[in-house]
Enzyme design. Structure first.
Site, mmCIF file in Angstrom:
data_model
loop_
_atom_site.group_PDB
_atom_site.id
_atom_site.type_symbol
_atom_site.label_atom_id
_atom_site.label_comp_id
_atom_site.label_asym_id
_atom_site.label_seq_id
_atom_site.Cartn_x
_atom_site.Cartn_y
_atom_site.Cartn_z
ATOM 1 N N SER A 175 0.839 -1.191 0.000
ATOM 2 C CA SER A 175 0.000 0.000 0.000
ATOM 3 C C SER A 175 0.872 1.239 0.000
ATOM 4 O O SER A 175 1.982 1.233 0.555
ATOM 5 C CB SER A 175 -0.906 0.005 1.238
ATOM 6 O OG SER A 175 -1.562 1.259 1.375
ATOM 7 N N TYR A 188 -2.262 -0.602 10.356
ATOM 8 C CA TYR A 188 -2.087 -0.918 8.934
ATOM 9 C C TYR A 188 -0.844 -0.241 8.370
ATOM 10 O O TYR A 188 -0.032 -0.867 7.677
ATOM 11 C CB TYR A 188 -3.334 -0.477 8.176
ATOM 12 C CG TYR A 188 -3.392 -0.923 6.741
ATOM 13 C CD1 TYR A 188 -3.767 -2.224 6.408
ATOM 14 C CD2 TYR A 188 -3.092 -0.041 5.703
ATOM 15 C CE1 TYR A 188 -3.839 -2.624 5.085
ATOM 16 C CE2 TYR A 188 -3.160 -0.435 4.380
ATOM 17 C CZ TYR A 188 -3.535 -1.729 4.067
ATOM 18 O OH TYR A 188 -3.602 -2.133 2.752
#
Length: 302
Positions: A175, A188
């Site tokens: 990501s 995350y």
């Protein structure tokens, strides 16, 4: 310093310039794409979201066999049946990548029942979607175990055989938050930053391993149930990515042996700006873009 090392130091800037120009020229030329007809592809988190789209895309582009790993049998079964109907052999196995012993056990079952995995796609991930203070300790640990350590176990399970065969590919769906974090997703952000370091190290380690490559994909916010409710201030400028597009570009990158893929390409500019801009300027950009509050409406799948 002896004469030999002094000469090397003098030549170093010219060597760097040569490699930059060479890489730039090669990037403009059409790459010879890898044939997938003999490839056995295993995708973690393959029952839904990007993982499911990746499975369909690998099947569409000719992969010989697909293997789906995940924790929800209903989703895995539906995805496997969908791919089988398209004419590609597909198997699914229940496996929690956070459980090291389970990964090793299921990897052995896969080798016995399906064969050697030649493309490993580490896609499984979770997001808690809360601040550090509001986060449950067990949920924080779960994020790290699945998003980061899970890659250690799956790669250790399948990479040795790839090296032995001198044929294989390790893929990580990462990501852009690994390089440009946002508030409200601290678990995350951290796990993806660790995952990126893992893949950068692994990619460099594979330079002397013929036939084995690595691809790391760093997408912007993707329109899946995992990040449902996440809002950006200017969706017209920064629209969420379609998972079908992410899957298609990922498979293309694997076939082209591309080491790193930013989606969209403008994310590279963001990372470049971050490398030299003062912290105050970065904070103002975050405020302007709304990233400070984009997770306030988060209600995705954890």
């Amino acid at each position: 310093m002896d004469l030999k090392n002094a000469c090397r130091m003098c030549l170093f800037p010219f060597q760097m310039l040569y490699y930059i120009v060479r890489a730039s020229l090669f990037s403009l030329l059409p790459n010879r794409r890898k044939d997938l007809r003999k490839e056995v592809v295993l995708i973690t988190g393959g029952g839904r979201g990007i993982g499911r789209h990746l499975a369909n895309e690998f099947a569409k582009q000719g992969a010989r066999k697909l293997i789906l790993w995940g924790r929800t049998e209903k989703c895995l079964k539906e995805a496997a049946e969908e791919i089988s109907l398209s004419g590609t052999e597909c198997h699914y196995f229940l496996c929690d990548v956070a459980n090291r012993e389970e990964v090793y056990k299921q990897a052995k079952v896969v080798r016995e029942k399906v064969g050697d995995v030649t493309i490993l796609v580490n896609n499984a991930a979770v997001v808690h979607g809360k601040s550090l203070i509001d986060s449950d300790d067990d949920a924080l640990l779960k994020s790290q175990h699945i998003n980061t350590l899970g890659q250690f176990w799956t790669t250790k399970a399948f990479l040795p055989r790839m090296l032995e065969l001198q044929h294989g590919h390790v893929v990580c769906i990462n990501s852009i938050l690994s390089q440009s974090p946002i508030p409200g997703a601290i678990d995350y952000n951290t796990s993806k930053a660790s995952s990126l370091a893992f893949m950068e190290s692994l990619t460099l380690g594979m330079l002397d391993c013929p036939g084995v490559g690595c691809t790391t994909v760093l997408p912007f916010h993707c329109n899946t149930e995992m990040f449902q409710g996440m809002r950006v201030r200017f969706p017209q400028l920064f629209p969420p990515l379609k998972p079908e597009m992410v899957a298609q570009r990922t498979v293309d990158a694997v076939r082209a042996d591309q080491a790193f893929l930013y989606l969209p390409w403008t994310m590279q500019a963001l990372v470049f700006l971050k490398s030299f801009m003062p912290q105050v300027a970065l904070e103002e950009i975050h405020k302007f873009s709304g990233s400070y509050t984009c997770m306030n409406t988060f209600k995705g799948r954890t």
